[in-house]
Design a protein around this motif. Structure first.
Motif, PDB file in Angstrom:
ATOM      1  N   TYR A  27       0.844  -1.192   0.000  1.00  0.00           N
ATOM      2  CA  TYR A  27       0.000   0.000   0.000  1.00  0.00           C
ATOM      3  C   TYR A  27       0.886   1.252   0.000  1.00  0.00           C
ATOM      4  N   PRO A  30       2.518   6.533   3.960  1.00  0.00           N
ATOM      5  CA  PRO A  30       1.956   7.847   4.328  1.00  0.00           C
ATOM      6  C   PRO A  30       2.855   8.987   3.875  1.00  0.00           C
ATOM      7  N   ARG A  37      -3.846   9.217   8.170  1.00  0.00           N
ATOM      8  CA  ARG A  37      -5.000   8.824   7.355  1.00  0.00           C
ATOM      9  C   ARG A  37      -4.974   7.351   6.962  1.00  0.00           C
ATOM     10  N   ASN A  38      -3.822   6.712   7.034  1.00  0.00           N
ATOM     11  CA  ASN A  38      -3.741   5.290   6.688  1.00  0.00           C
ATOM     12  C   ASN A  38      -4.174   4.359   7.820  1.00  0.00           C
ATOM     13  N   LEU A  42      -5.999   0.649   7.143  1.00  0.00           N
ATOM     14  CA  LEU A  42      -5.145  -0.528   7.365  1.00  0.00           C
ATOM     15  C   LEU A  42      -5.742  -1.449   8.423  1.00  0.00           C
ATOM     16  N   ALA A  60       4.221  -1.221   3.476  1.00  0.00           N
ATOM     17  CA  ALA A  60       4.214   0.129   2.906  1.00  0.00           C
ATOM     18  C   ALA A  60       5.172   0.200   1.728  1.00  0.00           C
ATOM     19  N   GLN A  67      -1.625  10.666  -3.719  1.00  0.00           N
ATOM     20  CA  GLN A  67      -2.665   9.760  -4.173  1.00  0.00           C
ATOM     21  C   GLN A  67      -2.709   9.627  -5.696  1.00  0.00           C
ATOM     22  N   TYR A 212     -11.620   0.394  -1.247  1.00  0.00           N
ATOM     23  CA  TYR A 212     -10.343  -0.212  -1.615  1.00  0.00           C
ATOM     24  C   TYR A 212     -10.373  -0.438  -3.129  1.00  0.00           C
TER      25      TYR A 212
END
Length: 299
Positions: A27, A30, A37-38, A42, A60, A67, A212
């Motif tokens: 993913y 951050p 925000r993650n 998660l 990560a 984004q 997602y």
């Protein structure tokens, strides 16, 4: 129930058994150490995967990526194989969504960061037409930007997330709408001149979902995540996590004493599961309204 059983049968048919499956899920890292925000996406992703019993690693990305870049890397099947993002028709054309709104629609409940010197100006806003005279600040590639423009706002934009707070602080726009699940942490960590506050009376509301997303070819991964989320919804663990994380934010937003102006979202894909009431936040407090352009939001 039919959909849920169908997903389980599909997983079994594809030999994704609890004992044999092993998944490495990358993913986007951050944007900073202060970027929280993650955390919830998660936790929810881990909960969903735990429901299925598969072995997995959540890793990560090596590089920080905004984004827009993360979505492009996902589309190219490079560096990341999952991104969570607000949906629109374009994103669902490029990527494969797991159509369960991870924030139960709260991503579309927006309250405002404003400069302290604008507080008296906002106290005089009595209807949506008054608010339309002010300029919101948004990310240039956000679905929210298109939604606000389509509803008549002249939006000021920037590409970098951190630049938006600096723009507000420097009076390059009048207010920065953020969802009630984002605004509190962002306010604490992004107030460059200590001249920003959270406006206390108003809000915007439009139907929106954060999903997602995976690569179009990653159907097994999408099926796995959807199956786990459906299991967590059925046994109550989804709502348990959602409320544990977000109830303090919902309470702090003081919904019963805010006027929310309803906006249209013509970019919401037709397959959005609005008919499944269990997937959406239900406001149990009456919403204060002042005229026909401020209506109680409906799920």
């Amino acid at each position: 129930m039919i959909i849920f059983r169908g997903m389980l049968l599909l997983m079994l048919a594809m030999n994704f058994t609890c004992s044999a499956a092993s998944w490495r899920i990358n993913y986007p890292r951050p944007l900073s150490e202060d970027d929280r925000r993650n955390e919830y996406p998660l936790k929810l992703l881990a909960l969903a995967l735990d429901q299925t019993g598969v072995n997995y690693q959540l890793i990560a990305s090596d590089r920080i990526m905004p984004q827009s870049k993360a979505l492009k890397r996902l589309m190219d099947n490079r560096e990341v194989n999952i991104v969570w993002s607000m949906t629109d028709e374009q994103r669902e054309e490029m990527l494969l969504p797991v159509r369960i709104p991870i924030y139960k629609g709260l991503i579309g409940w927006r309250i405002f960061l404003i400069r302290k010197d604008m507080d008296s100006r906002f106290k005089y806003i009595q209807n949506l037409e008054h608010l339309l005279k002010l300029n919101p600040i948004q990310g240039s590639d956000w679905p929210d930007t298109k939604i606000m423009q389509a509803n008549g706002f002249e939006v000021v934009t920037a590409t970098e997330h951190g630049a938006l707070f600096a723009m507000l602080s420097a009076a390059q726009g009048d207010f920065f709408p953020r969802s009630i699940v984002e605004i509190w942490d962002e306010f604490e960590t992004n107030n460059p001149r200590n001249n920003i506050e959270i406006e206390s009376r108003l809000g915007l509301r439009y139907p929106a979902a954060m999903y997602y997303f995976v690569n179009k070819k990653s159907v097994p991964l999408a099926n796995l995540i959807k199956t786990g989320l459906e299991m967590a919804i059925k046994n109550g663990k989804f709502d348990e996590l959602f409320l544990a994380v977000h109830q303090p934010y919902i309470d702090a937003a003081d919904l019963k004493n805010r006027t929310f102006y309803q906006l249209q979202n013509s970019y919401l894909p037709i397959k959005t599961p609005l008919h499944r009431k269990e997937l959406w936040f239900e406001n149990k407090q009456p919403i204060v309204t002042t005229d026909t352009s401020a209506i109680e939001p409906q799920n």
